[in-house]
Design a protein around this motif. Sequence first.
Motif, short mmCIF file in Angstrom:
data_model
loop_
_atom_site.label_atom_id
_atom_site.label_comp_id
_atom_site.label_asym_id
_atom_site.label_seq_id
_atom_site.Cartn_x
_atom_site.Cartn_y
_atom_site.Cartn_z
N PRO A 70 0.83 -1.20 0.00
CA PRO A 70 0.00 0.00 0.00
C PRO A 70 0.87 1.26 0.00
CG PRO A 70 -0.68 -1.53 1.72
CD PRO A 70 0.61 -2.05 1.16
N PRO A 71 0.41 2.33 -0.64
CA PRO A 71 1.19 3.57 -0.68
C PRO A 71 1.49 4.08 0.72
CG PRO A 71 -0.75 3.73 -2.11
CD PRO A 71 -0.87 2.45 -1.35
N GLY A 72 2.73 4.50 0.92
CA GLY A 72 3.13 5.08 2.20
C GLY A 72 3.41 4.09 3.31
N VAL A 73 3.30 2.81 3.03
CA VAL A 73 3.55 1.79 4.05
C VAL A 73 4.97 1.26 3.86
CG1 VAL A 73 2.87 -0.48 4.92
CG2 VAL A 73 1.13 1.14 4.18
N GLY A 74 5.75 1.25 4.95
CA GLY A 74 7.13 0.78 4.88
C GLY A 74 7.20 -0.71 4.57
N MET A 75 8.22 -1.07 3.80
CA MET A 75 8.37 -2.44 3.37
C MET A 75 9.80 -2.92 3.58
SD MET A 75 7.20 -3.85 -0.25
CE MET A 75 8.11 -5.24 -0.79
N LYS A 76 9.95 -4.18 3.96
CA LYS A 76 11.26 -4.79 4.10
C LYS A 76 11.62 -5.46 2.78
CE LYS A 76 11.83 -6.36 8.83
NZ LYS A 76 13.18 -6.03 8.99
N LEU A 77 12.77 -5.08 2.23
CA LEU A 77 13.23 -5.74 1.02
C LEU A 77 13.86 -7.09 1.39
CD1 LEU A 77 14.92 -2.72 -0.77
CD2 LEU A 77 12.61 -3.60 -1.07
N GLU A 78 14.55 -7.09 2.50
CA GLU A 78 15.21 -8.30 2.99
C GLU A 78 15.09 -8.33 4.49
OE1 GLU A 78 19.19 -7.95 1.61
OE2 GLU A 78 18.73 -8.77 -0.35
N PRO A 79 15.02 -9.44 5.12
CA PRO A 79 14.94 -10.75 4.50
C PRO A 79 13.53 -11.02 3.97
CG PRO A 79 14.77 -10.98 6.86
CD PRO A 79 14.98 -9.51 6.58
N ILE A 80 13.45 -11.95 3.04
CA ILE A 80 12.16 -12.41 2.55
C ILE A 80 11.52 -13.19 3.69
CG2 ILE A 80 10.99 -13.88 0.86
CD1 ILE A 80 12.28 -11.29 -0.29
N ARG A 81 10.25 -12.95 3.94
CA ARG A 81 9.58 -13.60 5.07
C ARG A 81 8.47 -14.52 4.58
NH1 ARG A 81 9.01 -8.78 9.39
NH2 ARG A 81 7.75 -7.87 7.76
N LEU A 82 8.15 -15.49 5.44
CA LEU A 82 7.21 -16.54 5.08
C LEU A 82 6.34 -16.90 6.27
CD1 LEU A 82 6.41 -19.10 3.23
CD2 LEU A 82 8.20 -20.27 4.49
N GLY A 83 5.08 -17.11 6.01
CA GLY A 83 4.15 -17.66 7.00
C GLY A 83 3.81 -19.09 6.58
N GLY A 84 4.38 -20.05 7.25
CA GLY A 84 4.21 -21.46 6.85
C GLY A 84 2.78 -21.94 6.87
N ALA A 85 2.01 -21.56 7.89
CA ALA A 85 0.61 -22.01 7.99
C ALA A 85 -0.21 -21.45 6.85
CB ALA A 85 0.02 -21.58 9.34
N CYS A 86 0.01 -20.20 6.53
CA CYS A 86 -0.73 -19.57 5.44
C CYS A 86 -0.31 -20.19 4.09
CB CYS A 86 -0.48 -18.07 5.44
SG CYS A 86 -1.82 -17.13 4.72
N TYR A 87 0.99 -20.42 3.92
CA TYR A 87 1.48 -21.01 2.68
C TYR A 87 0.88 -22.41 2.48
CZ TYR A 87 4.52 -22.11 -1.20
OH TYR A 87 4.99 -22.44 -2.46
N ALA A 88 0.70 -23.15 3.56
CA ALA A 88 0.11 -24.49 3.46
C ALA A 88 -1.33 -24.41 2.93
CB ALA A 88 0.14 -25.19 4.81
N GLN A 89 -2.04 -23.33 3.26
CA GLN A 89 -3.42 -23.15 2.80
C GLN A 89 -3.49 -22.61 1.38
OE1 GLN A 89 -4.93 -20.56 5.85
NE2 GLN A 89 -5.58 -22.28 7.13
N SER A 90 -2.59 -21.71 1.04
CA SER A 90 -2.55 -21.10 -0.29
C SER A 90 -1.09 -20.89 -0.66
CB SER A 90 -3.28 -19.76 -0.28
OG SER A 90 -3.21 -19.14 -1.54
N PRO A 91 -0.54 -21.74 -1.52
CA PRO A 91 0.90 -21.73 -1.79
C PRO A 91 1.37 -20.51 -2.60
CG PRO A 91 -0.17 -23.32 -3.20
CD PRO A 91 -1.22 -22.79 -2.29
N CYS A 92 1.47 -19.39 -1.90
CA CYS A 92 2.01 -18.19 -2.53
C CYS A 92 2.60 -17.27 -1.47
CB CYS A 92 0.93 -17.45 -3.33
SG CYS A 92 -0.32 -16.61 -2.34
N HIS A 93 3.48 -16.39 -1.91
CA HIS A 93 4.03 -15.36 -1.03
C HIS A 93 3.03 -14.23 -0.97
CE1 HIS A 93 6.33 -11.71 -0.05
NE2 HIS A 93 7.02 -12.54 0.74
N ARG A 94 2.75 -13.76 0.23
CA ARG A 94 1.79 -12.66 0.43
C ARG A 94 2.56 -11.35 0.63
NH1 ARG A 94 -3.26 -14.55 1.36
NH2 ARG A 94 -3.87 -12.60 2.35
N ILE A 95 2.12 -10.29 -0.03
CA ILE A 95 2.81 -9.01 0.08
C ILE A 95 2.83 -8.50 1.51
CG2 ILE A 95 0.79 -7.59 -0.51
CD1 ILE A 95 4.47 -6.95 -1.51
N GLU A 96 1.80 -8.81 2.30
CA GLU A 96 1.74 -8.34 3.68
C GLU A 96 2.92 -8.83 4.51
OE1 GLU A 96 -0.82 -9.90 2.17
OE2 GLU A 96 -2.58 -8.61 2.31
#
Length: 167
Positions: free
Chosen positions: A86-112
């Motif tokens: 979202p505009p104006g919201v700070g973002m981490k470029l690194e490290p790449i982060r992962l939510g394992g439980a969420c990935y198990a339900q929907s296999p994709c990286h979430r921008i959040e």
Amino acid sequence: MEAIDIQPWLFRVEPLEGESLSHFLGRFRRANKLTPNGLGKMAGLGGAIARWEKFRFNPPASGQQLEALAVVVAVAGDRLQGMLPPPGVGMKLEPIRLGGACYAQSPCHRIEWQLKRMQGWDRHQLRLLSECPNCGARFKVPALWVDGWCQRCFLGFGEMVKYQKYL
């Protein structure tokens, strides 16, 4: 003999709910055997695709750029906009982060997961992972997530949920 202008055809790839642009672009490119530069040329975006796959949004993606990409990937520009932070919201470029439980339900990286304010994922009340809990390898950019497992030890992203700590 007359040269015929042959237009390339592409396989459609539907975005997943909440999917990051990086992950979507990687899936689209693999389905169509394209490099980041190849997709950038098709959309008239040059090196923007390679930057966006690494979460480099400085300068931010413009509406015109997203519309040009939308034509090639056959996904509405506003849907692509929703894959960006979202505009104006700070973002981490690194490290790449992962939510394992969420990935198990929907296999994709979430921008959040990349937002600076996110330490854990409210949906599952678990902290996000920034490295493989089995071998300690950092996660690659989501555009490179082909099989959904750690590139070093092959532990599945969905299986990493048992290593996540509660918030």
